[in-house]
Write a protein that holds these residues in place. Sequence first.
Motif, PDB file in Angstrom:
ATOM      1  N   LEU A 127     -11.336 -51.025 -43.101  1.00  0.00           N
ATOM      2  CA  LEU A 127     -10.516 -50.100 -43.361  1.00  0.00           C
ATOM      3  C   LEU A 127      -9.104 -50.676 -42.499  1.00  0.00           C
ATOM      4  N   MET A 128      -8.168 -50.234 -43.233  1.00  0.00           N
ATOM      5  CA  MET A 128      -6.755 -50.278 -42.874  1.00  0.00           C
ATOM      6  C   MET A 128      -5.978 -49.074 -43.021  1.00  0.00           C
ATOM      7  N   SER A 129      -5.305 -48.597 -41.846  1.00  0.00           N
ATOM      8  CA  SER A 129      -4.554 -47.495 -41.882  1.00  0.00           C
ATOM      9  C   SER A 129      -3.028 -47.808 -41.478  1.00  0.00           C
ATOM     10  N   ALA A 130      -2.129 -47.199 -42.245  1.00  0.00           N
ATOM     11  CA  ALA A 130      -0.610 -47.760 -42.179  1.00  0.00           C
ATOM     12  C   ALA A 130       0.187 -46.528 -42.358  1.00  0.00           C
ATOM     13  N   ASN A 131       0.756 -46.057 -41.137  1.00  0.00           N
ATOM     14  CA  ASN A 131       1.987 -45.110 -41.529  1.00  0.00           C
ATOM     15  C   ASN A 131       3.224 -45.761 -41.661  1.00  0.00           C
ATOM     16  N   VAL A 132       3.551 -45.670 -42.969  1.00  0.00           N
ATOM     17  CA  VAL A 132       4.751 -46.447 -43.462  1.00  0.00           C
ATOM     18  C   VAL A 132       6.050 -46.121 -42.957  1.00  0.00           C
ATOM     19  N   LEU A 133       6.269 -45.000 -42.636  1.00  0.00           N
ATOM     20  CA  LEU A 133       7.799 -44.224 -42.069  1.00  0.00           C
ATOM     21  C   LEU A 133       8.483 -44.305 -43.554  1.00  0.00           C
ATOM     22  N   THR A 134       8.517 -43.098 -44.074  1.00  0.00           N
ATOM     23  CA  THR A 134       9.224 -42.781 -45.746  1.00  0.00           C
ATOM     24  C   THR A 134      10.189 -43.413 -45.904  1.00  0.00           C
ATOM     25  N   PRO A 135      11.357 -43.508 -45.006  1.00  0.00           N
ATOM     26  CA  PRO A 135      12.427 -44.155 -45.446  1.00  0.00           C
ATOM     27  C   PRO A 135      12.572 -45.788 -45.357  1.00  0.00           C
ATOM     28  N   ASN A 136      11.509 -46.184 -44.681  1.00  0.00           N
ATOM     29  CA  ASN A 136      11.258 -47.702 -44.519  1.00  0.00           C
ATOM     30  C   ASN A 136      11.112 -48.452 -46.054  1.00  0.00           C
ATOM     31  N   ARG A 137      11.762 -49.312 -46.019  1.00  0.00           N
ATOM     32  CA  ARG A 137      11.587 -50.043 -47.341  1.00  0.00           C
ATOM     33  C   ARG A 137      11.103 -51.344 -47.384  1.00  0.00           C
ATOM     34  N   ASN A 138      10.327 -51.917 -46.407  1.00  0.00           N
ATOM     35  CA  ASN A 138       9.771 -53.185 -46.317  1.00  0.00           C
ATOM     36  C   ASN A 138       8.436 -53.149 -46.815  1.00  0.00           C
ATOM     37  N   THR A 139       8.353 -52.886 -48.184  1.00  0.00           N
ATOM     38  CA  THR A 139       7.139 -52.780 -48.718  1.00  0.00           C
ATOM     39  C   THR A 139       6.336 -54.033 -48.844  1.00  0.00           C
ATOM     40  N   GLN A 140       7.061 -55.125 -49.086  1.00  0.00           N
ATOM     41  CA  GLN A 140       6.185 -56.311 -49.128  1.00  0.00           C
ATOM     42  C   GLN A 140       5.558 -56.693 -47.955  1.00  0.00           C
TER      43      GLN A 140
END
Length: 376
Positions: A113-126
């Motif tokens: 399992l992987m969990s990632a809080n991406v921070l909504t304004p973050n744009r580093n999807t790659q």
Amino acid sequence: MNALSIAIVVFSSLLVVLTILPCFKSRVWWVRIWDFPRSQLATLLGIALLMQLTWLPPLQPGANAFPYWPLWLGITTFASLLYQLWWIMPYTPLWRKEVRWADAHEHGPRLKLMSANVLTPNRNTQALIALVQQHRPDILVTLETDAWWQQQLQPLEADYPFRMACPLDNLYGMHVYSRLPLSEMQTQFLVEDDVPSMHASLTLVKDLQVRVHFLHPAPPSPTENAESTERDIELLMLAKSLEKEEGPAIVAGDLNDVAWSPTTRLFRKLSGLLDPRVGRSLVNTFHAEHWFARWPLDHFFHSDHFELVHIARLPSIGSDHFPVMVELQYHPHNAAQQEGLQATPEDKQEAKETLQEHGAQASDVPEPTAQEQKNV
């Protein structure tokens, strides 16, 4: 007393006060927030103690009205240091491991399992996509994902045919991507109308279903909730729902609470779930940009049906949280070998009174099927 002595006394006294403050059961944010930086406070208390030993004057009985004040200051500082260490020591190799290492010679089914809080304004999807492609988790749970993030993560969908989606632009959106079959999927707003949680039954292999829950309750803070009540209630509701569960279960997500806090410890006591970090490391995931202010906010808890293969914090993806990953191995005969925190009658009474006080019911939490593998 010179200026340096005054500064040391003020510095040490402040740290002692911040150590005592969380002992009060008040849920206001400016009290509960001091549950978080215990390792930082322990470090500062150690520095304060060294400063006292180096620069404070020696005891001078008869020289003033309080000749023993350096001694008493040192004792209270040292006691505060020991108290802070008591909370964080379980998350070091000096403590007994709560979850056993998986035996390399056994071949039980594994779950990554992987969990990632991406921070909504973050744009580093790659960066996130690259991590997923590198580690190939069976389940990816993303937090703070909105409709834009959902669209950007579409390349993952070919490898993750089972999905749950709740895109929101309020920092509480959530998505689950799974290679393995999910059933009984439900997205619920258990406590707050704009804070979702996700619940499902995961088929790991034939005849083995795991009850899974993914959470992201709001934290106590001046910009979110003035108190920790909403977070605490959601955790207690889930804990009580899991209290009598005998099948395999996993809870994951950003709980906006540290691993050692009274609330998270009460959750573990009532639910019976284990923490694979105990006896190993803190696995600090927040704040990714500030090395000096980090603590464990992203969690994986599981029933004693699993042993640990691997747990790790992953490289930054541009968020304020690091992603984190765990790999577990199913091993159904661990009841006598793995033991977590035990609930006392007082713990159960506290949880009951708290839920009743706020009109919350554990029955509102979905209870997806959990089924042990037969003939194991």
